[in-house]
Write an enzyme that holds these catalytic residues in place. Structure first.
Site, PDB file in Angstrom:
ATOM      1  N   ASN A   1      24.620  -8.067  44.597  1.00  0.00           N
ATOM      2  CA  ASN A   1      25.782  -8.029  44.069  1.00  0.00           C
ATOM      3  C   ASN A   1      26.004  -8.287  42.304  1.00  0.00           C
ATOM      4  O   ASN A   1      25.741  -9.548  42.035  1.00  0.00           O
ATOM      5  CB  ASN A   1      26.915  -9.293  44.631  1.00  0.00           C
ATOM      6  CG  ASN A   1      28.442  -9.356  44.540  1.00  0.00           C
ATOM      7  OD1 ASN A   1      28.566  -8.730  43.289  1.00  0.00           O
ATOM      8  ND2 ASN A   1      29.654  -9.414  44.956  1.00  0.00           N
TER       9      ASN A   1
ATOM     10  N   GLU B   1      30.068  -5.223  44.769  1.00  0.00           N
ATOM     11  CA  GLU B   1      30.792  -4.934  43.334  1.00  0.00           C
ATOM     12  C   GLU B   1      30.010  -3.931  42.086  1.00  0.00           C
ATOM     13  O   GLU B   1      29.771  -4.953  41.276  1.00  0.00           O
ATOM     14  CB  GLU B   1      30.697  -6.143  42.588  1.00  0.00           C
ATOM     15  CG  GLU B   1      31.549  -7.035  42.496  1.00  0.00           C
ATOM     16  CD  GLU B   1      31.996  -8.329  42.397  1.00  0.00           C
ATOM     17  OE1 GLU B   1      33.403  -8.548  41.181  1.00  0.00           O
ATOM     18  OE2 GLU B   1      31.795  -8.729  42.615  1.00  0.00           O
TER      19      GLU B   1
ATOM     20  N   TYR C   1      30.421  -5.043  51.501  1.00  0.00           N
ATOM     21  CA  TYR C   1      30.938  -6.350  50.633  1.00  0.00           C
ATOM     22  C   TYR C   1      32.419  -6.537  51.052  1.00  0.00           C
ATOM     23  O   TYR C   1      33.598  -5.468  51.480  1.00  0.00           O
ATOM     24  CB  TYR C   1      31.075  -5.344  49.089  1.00  0.00           C
ATOM     25  CG  TYR C   1      31.912  -6.031  48.222  1.00  0.00           C
ATOM     26  CD1 TYR C   1      31.953  -6.998  48.214  1.00  0.00           C
ATOM     27  CD2 TYR C   1      32.881  -5.902  47.013  1.00  0.00           C
ATOM     28  CE1 TYR C   1      32.047  -8.207  47.100  1.00  0.00           C
ATOM     29  CE2 TYR C   1      32.982  -6.297  46.476  1.00  0.00           C
ATOM     30  CZ  TYR C   1      32.400  -8.117  46.434  1.00  0.00           C
ATOM     31  OH  TYR C   1      33.468  -8.800  45.010  1.00  0.00           O
TER      32      TYR C   1
ATOM     33  N   ASP D   1      27.139  -8.737  50.644  1.00  0.00           N
ATOM     34  CA  ASP D   1      27.906  -9.766  50.289  1.00  0.00           C
ATOM     35  C   ASP D   1      28.521 -10.337  51.197  1.00  0.00           C
ATOM     36  O   ASP D   1      30.009  -9.530  51.025  1.00  0.00           O
ATOM     37  CB  ASP D   1      28.478 -10.536  48.542  1.00  0.00           C
ATOM     38  CG  ASP D   1      29.502 -10.795  48.158  1.00  0.00           C
ATOM     39  OD1 ASP D   1      29.636 -12.071  49.200  1.00  0.00           O
ATOM     40  OD2 ASP D   1      29.967 -10.905  47.170  1.00  0.00           O
TER      41      ASP D   1
ATOM     42  N   ASN E   1      30.771 -12.914  51.814  1.00  0.00           N
ATOM     43  CA  ASN E   1      31.198 -13.886  51.167  1.00  0.00           C
ATOM     44  C   ASN E   1      31.866 -14.927  52.260  1.00  0.00           C
ATOM     45  O   ASN E   1      32.845 -15.418  52.216  1.00  0.00           O
ATOM     46  CB  ASN E   1      32.508 -13.497  50.731  1.00  0.00           C
ATOM     47  CG  ASN E   1      32.915 -13.146  49.126  1.00  0.00           C
ATOM     48  OD1 ASN E   1      32.778 -13.178  48.493  1.00  0.00           O
ATOM     49  ND2 ASN E   1      32.789 -11.281  48.931  1.00  0.00           N
TER      50      ASN E   1
ATOM     51  N   ASP F   1      26.740 -13.294  38.779  1.00  0.00           N
ATOM     52  CA  ASP F   1      27.214 -15.355  39.495  1.00  0.00           C
ATOM     53  C   ASP F   1      26.408 -15.000  41.293  1.00  0.00           C
ATOM     54  O   ASP F   1      25.798 -16.100  41.725  1.00  0.00           O
ATOM     55  CB  ASP F   1      27.716 -15.251  40.024  1.00  0.00           C
ATOM     56  CG  ASP F   1      29.298 -14.198  40.318  1.00  0.00           C
ATOM     57  OD1 ASP F   1      28.428 -13.004  40.794  1.00  0.00           O
ATOM     58  OD2 ASP F   1      30.731 -14.989  40.107  1.00  0.00           O
ATOM     59  N   HIS F   2      26.213 -14.258  41.581  1.00  0.00           N
ATOM     60  CA  HIS F   2      25.292 -13.933  43.023  1.00  0.00           C
ATOM     61  C   HIS F   2      23.370 -13.292  42.184  1.00  0.00           C
ATOM     62  O   HIS F   2      22.867 -13.070  41.327  1.00  0.00           O
ATOM     63  CB  HIS F   2      25.585 -12.404  43.322  1.00  0.00           C
ATOM     64  CG  HIS F   2      26.775 -12.695  44.224  1.00  0.00           C
ATOM     65  ND1 HIS F   2      27.208 -13.267  45.366  1.00  0.00           N
ATOM     66  CD2 HIS F   2      28.384 -12.903  43.450  1.00  0.00           C
ATOM     67  CE1 HIS F   2      28.394 -13.128  46.054  1.00  0.00           C
ATOM     68  NE2 HIS F   2      28.846 -12.911  44.550  1.00  0.00           N
TER      69      HIS F   2
END
Length: 260
Positions: A7, A34, A105, A147, A149, A250-251
């Site tokens: 991501n 993303e 995603y 991802d 989540n 951030d990933h």
């Protein structure tokens, strides 16, 4: 064959670290989530320059978009709308060896873990339910990455107790992901190579002043394989140092090596 998933949180803004990662790790295939870019504005030239001649896109502005870049030919593209609203969150292909590769995603789901109070949370659960229905019909050897989540295990977050009511680790999300996994008997390659309860995070919030010192991470990114493919996975790595690179996502990326 090395397959990577990341991501990237805006591929154009972070193209520098994407190039750095590809030069360093040289995966055969990279799945991005993303991407935050429409297809016509995707920086394909940067990937072509590194030998990734095959670029398949399901792009969109804002916080969506997925892509698969590959040194190998890819065919039989498929784009499922598991969000049921046109958001670009899936891209599936067939590899030259016949194996399917699905790049997903899953929506984050907002901040309140209540379908009635937060429609985004309901959309996330419905997304996972649609994926589960699809998964139940999978009949070919498949690798699914992305991802998701959701951090399903207690050891997949920095504090199980403190995050039980936080979206991504709530019992209802964990139950939904567990049903998805059971629908095809998917093998969680991350935990196959890094068995629980060993620490294994793939995401750290930008809010922390020092993400490494606080280490309040979660394992939101996953690589799953059909049961018959699990033995072909020969290695798996979480590239945590990428979180400290210039303009980081951030990933962090995952890479799995396969023996086919």
């Amino acid at each position: 064959m090395k397959i990577a998933s990341w991501n990237i949180n805006s591929v154009r803004f972070r193209i520098g670290i994407v190039e750095q990662f590809l030069e360093q790790e040289c995966p055969d295939i990279l799945c991005l989530q993303e991407t935050k870019v429409e297809n016509g504005s995707f920086p394909a030239a940067a990937f072509h320059a590194l030998g990734y001649d095959h670029v398949l896109l399901n792009g969109q502005r804002m916080h969506h978009g997925v892509a698969i870049v590959s040194k190998l030919p890819l065919v039989e593209e498929e784009r499922n709308d598991w969000q049921a609203n046109g958001e670009a969150r899936h891209l599936g292909v067939r590899l030259p060896n016949g194996i399917r590769l699905e790049n997903v995603y899953v929506p984050a789901g907002g901040d309140i873990p209540d379908r009635a109070l937060n429609p985004k949370f309901g959309q996330k659960l419905d997304f996972l339910a649609r994926m589960t229905d699809w998964s139940d019909r999978v009949r070919v050897p498949t690798i699914m990455v992305g991802d998701f989540n959701v951090a399903p295990l207690e050891c997949d977050v920095w504090s199980h107790k403190q995050l039980l009511d936080v979206v991504s680790h709530t019992p209802i999300e964990v139950e939904a992901l567990t049903k998805l996994q059971a629908a095809h008997d998917w093998v969680d390659l991350g935990r196959r190579f890094v068995p629980a309860p060993t620490r294994c995070f793939t995401w750290w919030s930008y809010r922390a002043k020092d993400w490494a010192a606080s280490d309040r991470g979660r394992r939101l990114d996953h690589m799953w394989a059909s049961p018959e493919l699990a033995a072909n996975a020969t290695g798996h790595a979480v590239h945590e140092p990428c979180r400290s690179w210039l303009k980081p996502s951030d990933h962090v990326p995952l890479v799995t090596e396969f023996s086919f």
